[in-house]
Scaffold this active site. Structure first.
Site, mmCIF file in Angstrom:
data_model
loop_
_atom_site.group_PDB
_atom_site.id
_atom_site.type_symbol
_atom_site.label_atom_id
_atom_site.label_comp_id
_atom_site.label_asym_id
_atom_site.label_seq_id
_atom_site.Cartn_x
_atom_site.Cartn_y
_atom_site.Cartn_z
ATOM 1 N N THR A 42 34.239 49.165 43.771
ATOM 2 C CA THR A 42 34.248 47.588 43.223
ATOM 3 C C THR A 42 33.053 46.523 43.482
ATOM 4 O OG1 THR A 42 36.259 47.966 44.037
ATOM 5 C CG2 THR A 42 35.998 45.338 44.425
ATOM 6 N N GLY A 67 45.732 46.808 43.367
ATOM 7 C CA GLY A 67 44.227 47.786 44.268
ATOM 8 C C GLY A 67 44.508 46.294 45.718
ATOM 9 N N ASP A 68 44.000 46.368 46.500
ATOM 10 C CA ASP A 68 43.489 45.601 47.792
ATOM 11 C C ASP A 68 42.188 44.667 47.233
ATOM 12 O OD1 ASP A 68 41.115 47.003 47.500
ATOM 13 O OD2 ASP A 68 40.001 46.341 49.238
ATOM 14 N N GLY A 81 36.826 50.528 48.450
ATOM 15 C CA GLY A 81 37.537 51.453 49.441
ATOM 16 C C GLY A 81 38.577 51.788 48.591
ATOM 17 N N GLY A 101 42.330 51.377 48.119
ATOM 18 C CA GLY A 101 42.535 49.781 48.255
ATOM 19 C C GLY A 101 44.026 49.852 48.681
HETATM 20 N N1 ASP Z 1 39.014 49.029 46.119
HETATM 21 C C1 ASP Z 1 39.517 49.456 44.980
HETATM 22 C C2 ASP Z 1 40.537 49.409 44.625
HETATM 23 O O1 ASP Z 1 41.527 50.128 45.341
HETATM 24 C C3 ASP Z 1 38.294 50.419 44.910
HETATM 25 C C4 ASP Z 1 37.070 50.226 44.991
HETATM 26 O O2 ASP Z 1 36.973 49.466 46.418
HETATM 27 O O3 ASP Z 1 36.642 51.014 45.132
HETATM 28 O O4 ASP Z 1 41.109 48.666 43.749
#
Ligand code: ASP
Length: 321
Positions: free
Chosen positions: A177, A207-208, A229, A231
């Site tokens: 991300t 995701g988050d 991370g 999410g």
């Molecule tokens: N947080 C992101 C998601 O879950 C992925 C990432 O940050 O690596 O879509």
């Protein structure tokens, strides 16, 4: 009152095996981080807003295929891209987010347009795409977003699932991300986050990153946050808002609140990842509970710093002001 502007960014976190990074690739990541810091910090140095600075920073990272956002986004199981993004303005509390889009060259601009040109906060899917077309955002062909590296990661993951073998991928192949947080000379905070999500995610999965209070948050009274991370876990604990709430109601400092959420709230439930945070006093926190996080910042001394693992900071002194 004029404050010293502060800018931080991330380009994803997780297991980043040192062996998977050649010296050339390492240099390329540092250069990508540096270029994005320069784009955002130029806005701040010129007296621009934190909102414009985080937008510019994220646009630069979206353009760089090394990062999983915009060009270089990962693929869904259907070999398509579905991008999510959000922005939040700490001065006004306004926010905009977009999910499941593929077309706008800069998903962060789509999120910002939702904030500035609609009465809504969050648009998704077909309606979101129609909105982006209507307001004339620059569109690219879906193929423009794709890279061989991401396609290889999708093929490998689909083959692994078919064979039932254990998942031994590095997080760099799974997800990623980009995000930015800033404090401007006027004392205002802002955050922006943009992502392609997870490799081989189910189409429709969000995701988050675009969820306000989970992956993105900004509030002048507390802090600006952009997370990265796994999410699903960041959504479940409303990670970004949890940090702001601890500061507001629990009297924690930014460093304490950010560290607690990453290491005591997320880590125990398997929420691998990290985040970048800045508060209204210009304090920075960049905690992560995994091997590494592509990250960089320009602090009060004006120096440009970038790192991937724990203690591999590269520093370039302040540009003349
Ligand atoms: N947080 C992101 C998601 O879950 C992925 C990432 O940050 O690596 O879509």
């Amino acid at each position: 009152m004029s404050r010293t502007p502060i800018l931080a960014l991330h380009g994803g976190a997780g297991t980043i095996p040192s062996g998977s990074l050649t010296p050339e690739l390492t240099d390329a990541y540092h250069a990508g981080i540096r270029a994005a810091l320069e784009a955002g910090h130029a806005v701040l140095r010129a007296g621009g807003s934190a909102l414009d600075a985080v937008t510019e920073t994220v646009m630069s990272l979206e353009e760089e295929p090394l990062f999983n956002a915009g060009r270089g986004a990962v693929y869904t199981t259907a070999a398509t891209h579905e991008m999510d993004a959000a922005v939040m303005d700490g001065a006004t509390g306004r926010a905009g987010a977009i999910a499941g889009i593929c077309g706008p060259r800069h998903p962060v601009l789509a999120a910002r347009a939702v904030m500035e040109q609609t009465a809504h906060v969050f648009l998704a899917g077909e309606g979101a795409m129609a909105f982006c077309r209507e307001i004339g955002l620059e569109f690219m062909d879906p193929a423009w977003f794709g890279t061989e590296r991401r396609l290889d990661a999708l093929r490998a993951e689909l083959a692994r699932r078919a064979s039932g073998a254990a998942d031994t991928r590095s997080d760099a192949d799974r997800h990623g991300t980009v995000g930015a947080v800033a404090l401007d000379a006027h004392g205002n905070l802002a955050a922006a986050t943009s992502t392609g999500g997870l490799t081989a995610k189910t189409p429709g999965r969000v995701g988050d990153s675009p969820v306000i209070g989970a992956g993105t948050w900004a509030d002048n009274a507390t802090c600006a946050i952009s997370a990265t991370g796994q999410g699903e876990l960041f959504i479940r604990v409303a990670a970004a808002h949890e940090i702001a709430a601890r500061m507001r109601w629990g009297g924690q400092s930014l460093a304490e609140a950010a560290d607690d959420v990453v290491n005591r709230v997320l880590a125990p439930i398997g929420g691998s990842g990290g985040l970048i945070a800045v508060d209204a006093a210009g304090n920075l926190a960049l905690p992560f509970n995994c091997e590494g996080m592509y990250r960089g910042f320009v602090g009060a001394d004006g120096g440009f710093r970038s790192a991937i693992h724990r203690e591999d900071w590269r520093v370039r002194q302040a540009l003349s002001r």
